[in-house]
Design a protein around this motif. Structure first.
Motif, PDB file in Angstrom:
ATOM      1  N   ARG A  90       2.893 -62.022  19.679  1.00 33.09           N
ATOM      2  CA  ARG A  90       2.651 -60.508  19.092  1.00 33.09           C
ATOM      3  C   ARG A  90       1.623 -60.255  19.082  1.00 33.09           C
ATOM      4  NH1 ARG A  90       2.906 -59.997  12.790  1.00 33.09           N
ATOM      5  NH2 ARG A  90       2.436 -57.430  12.548  1.00 33.09           N
ATOM      6  N   ASP A  91       1.432 -59.449  19.936  1.00 36.63           N
ATOM      7  CA  ASP A  91       0.314 -58.524  19.975  1.00 36.63           C
ATOM      8  C   ASP A  91      -0.437 -57.564  18.190  1.00 36.63           C
ATOM      9  OD1 ASP A  91      -2.419 -56.776  20.397  1.00 36.63           O
ATOM     10  OD2 ASP A  91      -0.866 -55.847  21.825  1.00 36.63           O
ATOM     11  N   THR A  92      -0.666 -57.899  17.503  1.00 27.08           N
ATOM     12  CA  THR A  92      -0.786 -57.389  16.094  1.00 27.08           C
ATOM     13  C   THR A  92      -1.430 -56.263  16.269  1.00 27.08           C
ATOM     14  OG1 THR A  92      -2.494 -59.381  15.997  1.00 27.08           O
ATOM     15  CG2 THR A  92      -0.780 -59.358  14.909  1.00 27.08           C
ATOM     16  N   SER A  93      -2.298 -56.306  17.458  1.00 29.94           N
ATOM     17  CA  SER A  93      -3.415 -55.225  17.302  1.00 29.94           C
ATOM     18  C   SER A  93      -2.326 -53.628  18.008  1.00 29.94           C
ATOM     19  CB  SER A  93      -4.402 -54.935  18.233  1.00 29.94           C
ATOM     20  OG  SER A  93      -3.581 -54.483  19.916  1.00 29.94           O
ATOM     21  N   ARG A  94      -0.711 -54.082  18.403  1.00 30.32           N
ATOM     22  CA  ARG A  94       0.092 -53.147  18.266  1.00 30.32           C
ATOM     23  C   ARG A  94       1.492 -53.271  17.395  1.00 30.32           C
ATOM     24  NH1 ARG A  94       0.741 -52.759  24.774  1.00 30.32           N
ATOM     25  NH2 ARG A  94       1.745 -50.753  24.659  1.00 30.32           N
ATOM     26  N   GLY A  95       1.072 -54.042  16.340  1.00 27.89           N
ATOM     27  CA  GLY A  95       2.048 -53.903  15.178  1.00 27.89           C
ATOM     28  C   GLY A  95       3.336 -55.039  15.952  1.00 27.89           C
ATOM     29  N   TYR A  96       4.664 -54.824  15.652  1.00 29.99           N
ATOM     30  CA  TYR A  96       5.415 -55.639  16.768  1.00 29.99           C
ATOM     31  C   TYR A  96       5.229 -55.417  17.492  1.00 29.99           C
ATOM     32  CZ  TYR A  96       6.440 -57.600  11.837  1.00 29.99           C
ATOM     33  OH  TYR A  96       5.852 -58.731  10.870  1.00 29.99           O
ATOM     34  N   TYR A  97       4.873 -55.653  18.696  1.00 27.62           N
ATOM     35  CA  TYR A  97       4.834 -55.612  20.504  1.00 27.62           C
ATOM     36  C   TYR A  97       4.704 -56.961  20.767  1.00 27.62           C
ATOM     37  CZ  TYR A  97       4.086 -53.853  24.648  1.00 27.62           C
ATOM     38  OH  TYR A  97       3.786 -53.502  26.211  1.00 27.62           O
ATOM     39  N   HIS A  98       5.047 -57.414  21.432  1.00 28.41           N
ATOM     40  CA  HIS A  98       5.261 -59.087  22.274  1.00 28.41           C
ATOM     41  C   HIS A  98       5.508 -58.976  24.084  1.00 28.41           C
ATOM     42  CE1 HIS A  98       6.702 -60.538  18.003  1.00 28.41           C
ATOM     43  NE2 HIS A  98       7.085 -58.967  18.166  1.00 28.41           N
ATOM     44  N   PRO A  99       4.868 -58.857  24.986  1.00 29.79           N
ATOM     45  CA  PRO A  99       4.160 -58.705  26.031  1.00 29.79           C
ATOM     46  C   PRO A  99       4.881 -59.606  26.179  1.00 29.79           C
ATOM     47  CG  PRO A  99       2.119 -58.856  24.976  1.00 29.79           C
ATOM     48  CD  PRO A  99       3.050 -59.408  23.642  1.00 29.79           C
ATOM     49  N   GLU A 100       5.222 -60.736  26.099  1.00 32.46           N
ATOM     50  CA  GLU A 100       5.650 -61.722  26.124  1.00 32.46           C
ATOM     51  C   GLU A 100       6.566 -63.017  25.340  1.00 32.46           C
ATOM     52  OE1 GLU A 100       3.622 -65.293  27.938  1.00 32.46           O
ATOM     53  OE2 GLU A 100       1.621 -64.166  26.924  1.00 32.46           O
ATOM     54  N   ILE A 101       7.596 -63.944  26.199  1.00 30.02           N
ATOM     55  CA  ILE A 101       8.065 -65.034  24.891  1.00 30.02           C
ATOM     56  C   ILE A 101       7.499 -65.626  24.519  1.00 30.02           C
ATOM     57  CG2 ILE A 101      10.112 -66.384  25.228  1.00 30.02           C
ATOM     58  CD1 ILE A 101      11.161 -65.168  27.691  1.00 30.02           C
ATOM     59  N   GLY A 102       7.225 -65.561  23.770  1.00 28.02           N
ATOM     60  CA  GLY A 102       6.520 -66.631  22.206  1.00 28.02           C
ATOM     61  C   GLY A 102       7.396 -67.444  21.157  1.00 28.02           C
ATOM     62  N   PHE A 103       7.099 -67.873  20.690  1.00 31.11           N
ATOM     63  CA  PHE A 103       7.678 -68.799  20.282  1.00 31.11           C
ATOM     64  C   PHE A 103       6.992 -69.014  18.932  1.00 31.11           C
ATOM     65  CE2 PHE A 103       6.498 -70.851  23.587  1.00 31.11           C
ATOM     66  CZ  PHE A 103       7.144 -71.817  24.439  1.00 31.11           C
ATOM     67  N   ASN A 104       7.915 -69.687  17.795  1.00 34.04           N
ATOM     68  CA  ASN A 104       8.096 -69.111  16.614  1.00 34.04           C
ATOM     69  C   ASN A 104       7.308 -71.223  15.702  1.00 34.04           C
ATOM     70  OD1 ASN A 104       6.886 -69.937  13.242  1.00 34.04           O
ATOM     71  ND2 ASN A 104       9.635 -69.313  12.716  1.00 34.04           N
ATOM     72  N   TYR A 105       6.021 -71.469  16.315  1.00 33.63           N
ATOM     73  CA  TYR A 105       5.386 -72.930  16.110  1.00 33.63           C
ATOM     74  C   TYR A 105       4.217 -72.780  15.233  1.00 33.63           C
ATOM     75  CZ  TYR A 105       8.400 -74.549  19.898  1.00 33.63           C
ATOM     76  OH  TYR A 105       9.251 -75.688  20.513  1.00 33.63           O
ATOM     77  N   ARG A 106       4.493 -71.503  14.251  1.00 30.00           N
ATOM     78  CA  ARG A 106       3.355 -71.769  13.546  1.00 30.00           C
ATOM     79  C   ARG A 106       2.640 -72.482  12.422  1.00 30.00           C
ATOM     80  NH1 ARG A 106       5.060 -65.980  12.616  1.00 30.00           N
ATOM     81  NH2 ARG A 106       6.645 -66.911  11.847  1.00 30.00           N
ATOM     82  N   MET A 107       2.290 -73.066  11.975  1.00 30.69           N
ATOM     83  CA  MET A 107       1.948 -74.317  10.308  1.00 30.69           C
ATOM     84  C   MET A 107       1.663 -72.877   9.543  1.00 30.69           C
ATOM     85  SD  MET A 107      -1.175 -76.357   9.355  1.00 30.69           S
ATOM     86  CE  MET A 107      -0.671 -77.968  10.521  1.00 30.69           C
ATOM     87  N   THR A 108       2.653 -73.671   8.830  1.00 31.32           N
ATOM     88  CA  THR A 108       2.320 -72.024   7.511  1.00 31.32           C
ATOM     89  C   THR A 108       0.705 -72.638   6.964  1.00 31.32           C
ATOM     90  OG1 THR A 108       3.194 -73.479   5.495  1.00 31.32           O
ATOM     91  CG2 THR A 108       4.978 -72.192   7.311  1.00 31.32           C
ATOM     92  N   ASN A 109       0.538 -71.314   5.679  1.00 31.78           N
ATOM     93  CA  ASN A 109      -0.253 -71.890   4.457  1.00 31.78           C
ATOM     94  C   ASN A 109      -0.157 -73.251   3.679  1.00 31.78           C
ATOM     95  OD1 ASN A 109      -3.010 -70.352   4.317  1.00 31.78           O
ATOM     96  ND2 ASN A 109      -2.379 -70.030   1.911  1.00 31.78           N
ATOM     97  N   LEU A 110       0.915 -72.851   3.114  1.00 28.50           N
ATOM     98  CA  LEU A 110       1.464 -74.657   2.260  1.00 28.50           C
ATOM     99  C   LEU A 110       0.680 -75.620   2.484  1.00 28.50           C
ATOM    100  CD1 LEU A 110       5.177 -73.480   0.702  1.00 28.50           C
ATOM    101  CD2 LEU A 110       2.109 -74.118  -0.837  1.00 28.50           C
ATOM    102  N   GLU A 111       0.915 -75.701   4.118  1.00 25.45           N
ATOM    103  CA  GLU A 111       1.488 -76.744   4.828  1.00 25.45           C
ATOM    104  C   GLU A 111      -0.101 -77.324   5.324  1.00 25.45           C
ATOM    105  OE1 GLU A 111       4.984 -77.260   7.365  1.00 25.45           O
ATOM    106  OE2 GLU A 111       3.276 -75.670   8.142  1.00 25.45           O
ATOM    107  N   ALA A 112      -0.855 -76.423   5.618  1.00 24.73           N
ATOM    108  CA  ALA A 112      -2.759 -76.031   5.403  1.00 24.73           C
ATOM    109  C   ALA A 112      -3.353 -76.694   4.488  1.00 24.73           C
ATOM    110  CB  ALA A 112      -3.166 -74.426   6.033  1.00 24.73           C
ATOM    111  N   SER A 113      -2.847 -76.218   3.228  1.00 22.92           N
ATOM    112  CA  SER A 113      -3.515 -76.723   1.768  1.00 22.92           C
ATOM    113  C   SER A 113      -2.885 -78.462   1.585  1.00 22.92           C
ATOM    114  CB  SER A 113      -2.713 -75.516   1.265  1.00 22.92           C
ATOM    115  OG  SER A 113      -1.459 -76.595   0.678  1.00 22.92           O
ATOM    116  N   LEU A 114      -2.319 -78.587   2.214  1.00 27.92           N
ATOM    117  CA  LEU A 114      -1.802 -80.150   2.351  1.00 27.92           C
ATOM    118  C   LEU A 114      -2.781 -80.530   3.213  1.00 27.92           C
ATOM    119  CD1 LEU A 114       2.218 -80.940   2.442  1.00 27.92           C
ATOM    120  CD2 LEU A 114       0.765 -81.669   0.397  1.00 27.92           C
TER     121      LEU A 114
END
Ligand SMILES: *Cc1c(COP(=O)(O)O)cnc(C)c1O
Length: 364
Positions: free
Chosen positions: A212-236
Motif C-alpha cells: 500500500r502506497d499510504t501517501s496515496r490512500g488506498y493505492y496499491h501499485p503491486e501485489i502485496g501480502f498481509n504479513y504485518r506484525m500487530t501492535n499487540l504482538e509487538a508489545s509482547l
C-alpha cells in the motif's frame, strides 16, 4: 519431583503489563508505536541498519525470497535437515529447492556439499543455524562472493548466537528470525527480516502491508501480502526482548550443565560448533551412541517426567519433497535416527536440568 519443560514460552508480569498498556491505548492492530520501537531495538541489538517485523518466521522467509525476485526456473540451496518452514517458502515463490547434506559434527549445511549443487540456476543459499548453532559463515560467505549468489540466513532458531563475534542473521543480504511460541523469545507468533539494505527493507515493509502506497490512500501499485506484525504482538516482543539477555544466559548455562554432566557418558555425542561459533543453544541436542533406540530413551525419560523431542526428519522424506531427493544425505539421516533435543525452556531451573542429566546418565 522437579518439573521440566522442553521448549515452553516464558511469559509473565512484564508481558502482562505491556499487553494491558497496549490494550488501553486502543492500538491493538497493525497501527501503533510498539511495532517501530521493537524493530528499532532489534536492529540496534544486532548491529544492522533495518529490521522489518512480520507475522511469522515463515512469512519473513517468503518475503526475503520474493524480494530477491526468485521464481519459477530458479533453484535455492537449503540443508535437508531443518524445519519444514525453511523450505515451503521456496515453493510459494515457485522455485525449486535443492537439498544438501549437513556436517556430521555441527549438523549445519556442509559448505563442500553446497558447491557440488550450484548450477547457473542457483539464485540463493539458505543456511540454517540449527538449534542455535552457527553455520560455517566464513566458508558460506566465501562461496556466496565467488559465485555471486545471495545468502538468506535462517536465523529463526539462533537469536543471540555469534560467529566470530558477529550475530547470526547479519552475514547474508537478509537474515530471518521467528518469534513463535517455542523460540527463545515469542510474540505469540511473529518474525523479522533484517538487512543493511535500506531499499530492500523499505520494499519488504511495503509488501508486508498489502503493497500500500499510504501517501496515496488506498493505492496499491503491486501485489502485496498481509504479513504485518500487530501492535499487540509487538508489545509482547518489547517485554520479551527486555528479558532476552537473561534468557540467552540461561540457555547457555543449561548447555554448560549438560556438557559437564554428560561429558563422560560414552553413549552421548554433542552437537559440535565451528571454531569461533557460540551457539544460543535454543535446544540443546545430542546424538545417542548405545544400543538403545531414540524412541526407547524418549519413553524412559518421559516416564521420569522429562519431555524430549526428536530431530527434524530430513525434508526429502515428506511426500511433496521426495521428488527433489538428489543425494543420500547420510549425515542428516544419521542425526535424525540417533539425535534428541533435550529440555531447554527458560522456565527450567538449574536443578531441573541437573535432574535431566542425572536421569539421562541412569537411562543410558
Ligand atoms: C521456527 C522456524 C521457522 C519458521 O518460523 P515461524 O515463526 O514458526 O513461521 C523457520 N525455520 C526454522 C528452522 C524454524 O525453526
Amino acid at each position: 519431583m522437579v518439573k521440566v519443560y522442553l521448549d515452553d514460552p516464558n511469559v509473565g508480569e512484564l508481558e502482562k503489563k505491556y499487553l494491558c498498556e497496549c490494550i488501553d491505548s486502543g492500538y491493538v492492530s497493525s497501527v501503533g508505536p510498539n511495532i517501530g520501537t521493537f524493530e528499532n531495538r532489534f536492529a540496534e541489538y544486532l548491529g544492522v541498519k533495518r529490521a522489518v517485523s512480520t507475522q511469522s518466521g515463515t512469512s519473513a522467509l517468503h518475503l526475503a525470497l520474493y524480494e530477491l525476485g526468485i521464481g519459477p526456473g530458479d533453484e535455492v540451496i537449503v540443508p535437508v535437515l531443518t524445519f519444514i518452514a525453511t523450505v515451503n517458502p521456496i515453493m510459494y515463490v515457485g522455485a525449486r529447492p535443492v537439498f544438501v547434506d549437513v556436517d556430521p559434527e555441527t549438523w549445519t549445511i556442509d559448505p563442500d556439499e553446497i558447491e557440488k549443487y550450484i548450477t547457473p540456476r542457483t539464485k540463493a543459499i539458505i543456511p540454517v543455524h540449527l538449534y542455535g548453532n552457527p553455520c560455517d559463515m566464513d566458508r558460506i560467505m566465501d562461496i556466496s562472493r565467488r559465485y555471486g549468489i545471495p545468502v538468506i540466513e535462517d536465523a529463526t532458531e539462533s537469536l543471540g548466537a555469534t560467529y566470530k563475534e558477529r550475530f547470526t542473521g547479519t552475514f547474508g543480504v537478509m537474515g530471518v528470525f521467528s518469534f513463535n511460541g517455542n523460540k527463545i523469545i515469542t510474540t505469540g507468533g511473529g518474525g523479522m527480516v533484517v538487512t543493511d539494505d535500506e531499499k530492500k527493507a523499505n520494499h519488504i515493509k511495503f509488501l508486508a502491508n498489502q503493497a500500500r502506497d499510504t501517501s496515496r490512500g488506498y493505492y496499491h501499485p503491486e501485489i502485496g501480502f498481509n504479513y504485518r506484525m500487530t501492535n499487540l504482538e509487538a508489545s509482547l516482543g518489547l517485554a520479551q526482548f527486555e528479558r532476552f539477555p537473561q534468557f540467552l544466559e540461561m540457555k547457555r548455562r543449561f548447555a554448560q550443565i549438560y556438557t559437564e554432566g554428560l561429558r563422560n557418558n560414552l553413549n552421548v555425542e554433542f552437537q559440535g560448533s565451528y571454531p569461533g561459533a557460540e551457539s544460543s543453544y535454543w535446544l540443546f541436542s545430542i546424538k545417542l551412541k548405545g544400543d538403545k533406540s531414540v524412541q526407547e530413551v524418549q519413553k524412559l525419560l518421559a516416564e521420569k517426567g522429562i519431555p524430549t523431542r526428536r530431530i527434524f526428519m530430513p525434508i526429502v522424506e515428506f511426500p511433496m519433497y521426495q521428488q527433489y531427493r538428489e543425494g543420500e544425505y547420510k549425515n542428516a539421516y544419521d542425526i535424525y535416527k540417533r539425535g534428541l533435543n533435550l529440555p531447554a525452556s527458560t522456565l527450567n531451573t538449574e536443578k531441573g536440568i541437573e535432574y535431566v542429566v542425572k536421569t539421562l546418565n541412569e537411562v543410558l
